[in-house]
Design a protein around this motif. Structure first.
Motif, PDB file in Angstrom:
ATOM      1  N   UNK A   1       0.841  -1.186   0.000  1.00 34.94           N
ATOM      2  CA  UNK A   1       0.000   0.000   0.000  1.00 34.94           C
ATOM      3  C   UNK A   1       0.881   1.242   0.000  1.00 34.94           C
ATOM      4  N   UNK A   2       0.641   2.090  -0.987  1.00 38.34           N
ATOM      5  CA  UNK A   2       1.278   3.405  -1.049  1.00 38.34           C
ATOM      6  C   UNK A   2       0.178   4.452  -0.962  1.00 38.34           C
TER       7      UNK A   2
ATOM      8  N   UNK B   1      -1.991   9.160   6.666  1.00 37.14           N
ATOM      9  CA  UNK B   1      -1.820   8.981   5.220  1.00 37.14           C
ATOM     10  C   UNK B   1      -1.858   7.496   4.831  1.00 37.14           C
ATOM     11  N   UNK B   2      -1.669   6.622   5.812  1.00 41.52           N
ATOM     12  CA  UNK B   2      -1.655   5.184   5.569  1.00 41.52           C
ATOM     13  C   UNK B   2      -2.940   4.506   6.042  1.00 41.52           C
ATOM     14  N   UNK B   3      -3.937   5.298   6.411  1.00 35.48           N
ATOM     15  CA  UNK B   3      -5.165   4.735   6.975  1.00 35.48           C
ATOM     16  C   UNK B   3      -5.945   3.876   5.976  1.00 35.48           C
ATOM     17  N   UNK B   4      -5.699   4.046   4.695  1.00 38.22           N
ATOM     18  CA  UNK B   4      -6.386   3.238   3.682  1.00 38.22           C
ATOM     19  C   UNK B   4      -5.752   1.887   3.424  1.00 38.22           C
TER      20      UNK B   4
ATOM     21  N   UNK C   1       1.954  -4.249   3.310  1.00 38.38           N
ATOM     22  CA  UNK C   1       3.230  -3.580   3.572  1.00 38.38           C
ATOM     23  C   UNK C   1       3.063  -2.146   3.086  1.00 38.38           C
ATOM     24  N   UNK C   2       3.390  -1.188   3.936  1.00 38.73           N
ATOM     25  CA  UNK C   2       3.205   0.211   3.569  1.00 38.73           C
ATOM     26  C   UNK C   2       4.535   0.859   3.211  1.00 38.73           C
ATOM     27  N   UNK C   3       4.470   1.829   2.314  1.00 39.77           N
ATOM     28  CA  UNK C   3       5.686   2.498   1.886  1.00 39.77           C
ATOM     29  C   UNK C   3       5.465   3.969   1.594  1.00 39.77           C
TER      30      UNK C   3
END
Length: 94
Positions: A31-32, A55-58, A64-66
Motif C-alpha cells: 500500500x502506497x 496517510x496510511x489509513x487506507x 506492507x506500507x511504503x
C-alpha cells in the motif's frame, strides 16, 4: 497494523522513482498513499506524526506500507528524523 511505513524510498532526480511507484502500486500486498510523495520528513514534518500515519489509513490489513519521497535523500535532517521515528524502517535508495 504496524506503525507505517515499512519502507521509505529516497533518491536522485530522474532515477526511477516514478517507475518504482507505478510498479509497487500494482502489487496487491503493498500500500502506497495516494500521490507519489508525502514529503513528511522534509517539507511537512511540522504537521506531526499523527498526520503522517493518517496517510496510511487506507492500507488493507496485512499490507506492507511504503513512502516514496525521493527528496529525503537531500534534506539535511531527513535521515535523523526517519531513524528517530522508527529505526527498523527499511530504506530504498536509487
Amino acid at each position: 497494523m504496524n506503525r507505517p511505513p515499512a519502507f521509505i524510498h529516497a533518491g536522485a532526480p530522474k532515477a526511477g522513482s516514478t517507475w518504482l511507484h507505478a510498479a509497487l502500486s500494482e502489487h496487491p500486498g503493498i500500500y502506497l498513499p495516494p500521490g507519489k510523495e508525502l514529503q513528511f520528513f522534509d517539507k511537512h514534518y511540522k504537521l506531526g506524526e499523527d498526520w503522517y500515519e493518517k496517510q496510511f489509513s487506507g492500507a488493507p490489513d496485512g499490507a506492507v506500507t511504503g513512502d516514496l519521497s525521493p527528496e529525503y535523500l537531500f534534506h539535511p535532517e531527513a535521515a535523523a528524523r526517519i531513524a528517530a521515528y522508527d529505526p527498523s524502517t527499511k530504506i530504498l535508495i536509487t
